[in-house]
Design a protein around this motif. Structure first.
Motif, PDB file in Angstrom:
ATOM      1  N   ALA A 268       0.725  -1.238   0.260  1.00 19.72           N
ATOM      2  CA  ALA A 268      -0.271   0.181   0.299  1.00 19.72           C
ATOM      3  C   ALA A 268       0.461   1.478  -0.047  1.00 19.72           C
ATOM      4  N   PHE A 269       1.796   1.094   0.577  1.00 21.45           N
ATOM      5  CA  PHE A 269       2.914   2.168   0.540  1.00 21.45           C
ATOM      6  C   PHE A 269       3.841   2.369  -0.410  1.00 21.45           C
ATOM      7  N   ASN A 270       3.751   1.326  -1.155  1.00 23.21           N
ATOM      8  CA  ASN A 270       4.533   1.676  -2.665  1.00 23.21           C
ATOM      9  C   ASN A 270       5.463   2.778  -3.040  1.00 23.21           C
ATOM     10  N   ASP A 271       6.587   2.662  -1.985  1.00 24.96           N
ATOM     11  CA  ASP A 271       6.914   4.454  -2.008  1.00 24.96           C
ATOM     12  C   ASP A 271       8.918   4.271  -1.715  1.00 24.96           C
ATOM     13  N   PHE A 272       9.628   4.293  -2.770  1.00 20.47           N
ATOM     14  CA  PHE A 272      11.204   4.573  -2.249  1.00 20.47           C
ATOM     15  C   PHE A 272      11.626   4.795  -0.935  1.00 20.47           C
ATOM     16  N   ALA A 273      10.609   5.535  -0.520  1.00 25.28           N
ATOM     17  CA  ALA A 273      11.543   6.231   0.236  1.00 25.28           C
ATOM     18  C   ALA A 273      10.647   6.152   1.643  1.00 25.28           C
ATOM     19  N   ILE A 274       9.812   4.789   1.772  1.00 20.84           N
ATOM     20  CA  ILE A 274       8.913   4.236   2.987  1.00 20.84           C
ATOM     21  C   ILE A 274       9.685   2.501   2.687  1.00 20.84           C
ATOM     22  N   ILE A 275      10.457   2.462   4.128  1.00 21.87           N
ATOM     23  CA  ILE A 275      10.831   1.573   4.519  1.00 21.87           C
ATOM     24  C   ILE A 275       9.860   1.155   5.525  1.00 21.87           C
TER      25      ILE A 275
END
Length: 466
Positions: A268-275
């Protein structure tokens, strides 16, 4: 006039001589992103509300952390960030309301003083006021649960209340709300009463995020695994990136969800800035799950150079995996942006794969953005070149072929340095051939820009012969 007198650019001198001037030929100081700077939003029983408090790694002992930010989960969170390698943590205590503890000490016919805790808190402090060994002095002792925190001596006399007011300006725990000149009675272990912690809602976390906007930080953590709050923090991080601050956030699951739900939350995050971390490890002191796991991983990530990979990075002090996955689940986690812990060949817990939550790449992304190492390398490259170009523009570089080449030379110097450092394989900045310069604007792009990854998958083919 001496030989070598100064001249200005374009100036024609009247007399024959040798004239000199000096100028910046492009030698601007190189920029490197600060290492080890993190941020945290926390609820706590101590510390300033609505303000950023910067806590250093040198403060990482229980007594000092309790003095600065309180006890419980918040202290454990910072301990783990510092154990991971964080150097500074910009910390915001979230919440609203609460009450300060109070104590009034008074002499019926003389002075009085009202003491309060510095911050709203449920912590129970006691005060002892008595004669010191020196007959000309008095002393105040501040304790908590029988443990002495502070003590101060001051001049006794008719203006004792004011003398005590002055000495308490040094206290990390108490303030003086009001005081009346005069002597004060002795008291023994009198407790400050009426204090309470602030109430904390989801809105308090959201409203606290802008407080960090004036601070540089490499990555953000929360002291909660609440999915809605994590989504709000993601929105904050994305806004920071849009505004030119290259940052990230590390979150984790509380392990109450089944494996498929953890996968879905990561996707759901699908974001390179979120681990997003999907299981936990047990150390010799505690279980690192949820926010504590995020804190340790964040500390490890931000303390390494931009070339550092988290893949197969062992967790110091860890003894076992909590929520170890099946072989197929590790594969699913790797394919769907869920960071997890596994055991290395020596049976020591490690980060299985240094990935973020980017699982489905967008139009402006490539597969490299899925790796934490490459994300940080790209952040480093962008920041270095942006600052070099900004410095050049501040020195009135012309928008002509020579001026643009000057900017390109500066940028390519940074690229060459990162190639020598082993962060890039190749690359060069050029004027964008599709968008010609005009007026005060110039467009640049990059040719053959390739950032390096670590060797993380080795395929060995054994050709046996009989």
């Amino acid at each position: 006039m001496g030989i070598g007198a100064m001249f200005k650019l374009g100036e024609q001198k009247a007399r024959p001589n040798v004239y000199v001037r000096w100028y910046n030929a492009g030698g601007y100081k190189s920029y490197a992103r600060p290492l080890g700077v993190g941020a945290a939003l926390v609820k706590s029983n101590w510390g300033p509300l609505g303000a950023v408090q910067t806590i250093e790694a040198s403060d990482n002992d229980p007594a000092t952390l309790k003095k600065l930010i309180g006890s419980g989960l918040v202290a454990e969170l910072l301990e783990e960030a510092f154990l991971g390698g964080a150097v500074f943590m910009h910390t915001v205590r979230v919440g609203n309301g609460g009450a300060k503890g109070k104590l009034t000490i008074q002499e019926a016919s003389a002075g009085n003083i009202e003491l309060t805790t510095k911050y709203p808190t449920s912590r129970k402090f006691e005060v002892t006021l008595r004669d010191a060994l020196d007959p000309s002095k008095r002393e105040i002792i501040i304790t908590e649960e029988g443990r002495q925190l502070e003590s101060y001596s001051y001049e006794a006399g008719d203006n004792e209340a004011l003398a005590l007011t002055e000495v308490l300006t040094k206290s990390a725990y108490l303030d003086v709300k009001k005081a009346k000149e005069g002597s004060l009675p002795s008291v023994v272990s009198q407790q400050l009463i009426g204090g309470s912690d602030p109430t904390v809602t989801a809105e308090d976390y959201t409203s606290a995020m802008p407080l960090l906007e004036t601070k540089f930080f490499d990555s953000l953590i929360l002291d909660t695994e609440n999915t809605a709050l994590q989504a709000s923090a993601q929105a904050f991080i994305r806004r920071r990136i849009q505004e030119g601050y290259r940052t990230s956030a590390v979150f984790a699951n509380d392990l109450e969800d089944d494996f498929n739900t953890r996968i879905q939350k990561a996707k759901a995050f699908n974001d390179f800035a979120i681990i997003y971390i999907g299981n936990a490890v047990r150390t010799t002191t505690r279980v690192l799950k949820g926010a504590l796991a995020a804190a340790r991983v964040m500390g490890t990530m931000i303390s390494g150079t931009y070339k550092s990979s988290l893949t197969k990075n062992t967790i110091d002090g860890a003894v076992e995996i909590v929520g170890e996955l099946k072989s197929q689940e590790y594969i699913e986690a790797a394919n769907n942006g869920l960071m997890v812990f596994s055991l290395n060949s020596d049976g020591i817990p490690q980060i299985d794969y240094g990935i973020n939550t980017l699982a489905s790449i967008g139009e402006d992304e490539d597969e490299g953005w899925k790796k934490i190492r490459r994300m940080r390398t790209r952040y480093e490259l962008i920041d270095r070149i942006v600052r070099k170009v900004d410095k050049a523009m501040s020195n009135n570089v012309d928008n002509n072929p020579d001026g643009r080449q000057h900017v390109i030379t500066l940028a390519n110097g940074e690229i060459d340095q990162m190639i020598r450092d082993g962060g890039l394989e190749s690359g060069a900045m050029i004027v964008d051939p599709k968008t010609p310069p005009q007026g005060d604007s110039a467009w640049f792009t990059f040719d053959n820009l390739v950032d390096l990854d670590g060797l993380e998958k080795a395929y060995l083919a054994f050709g046996f012969k009989y």
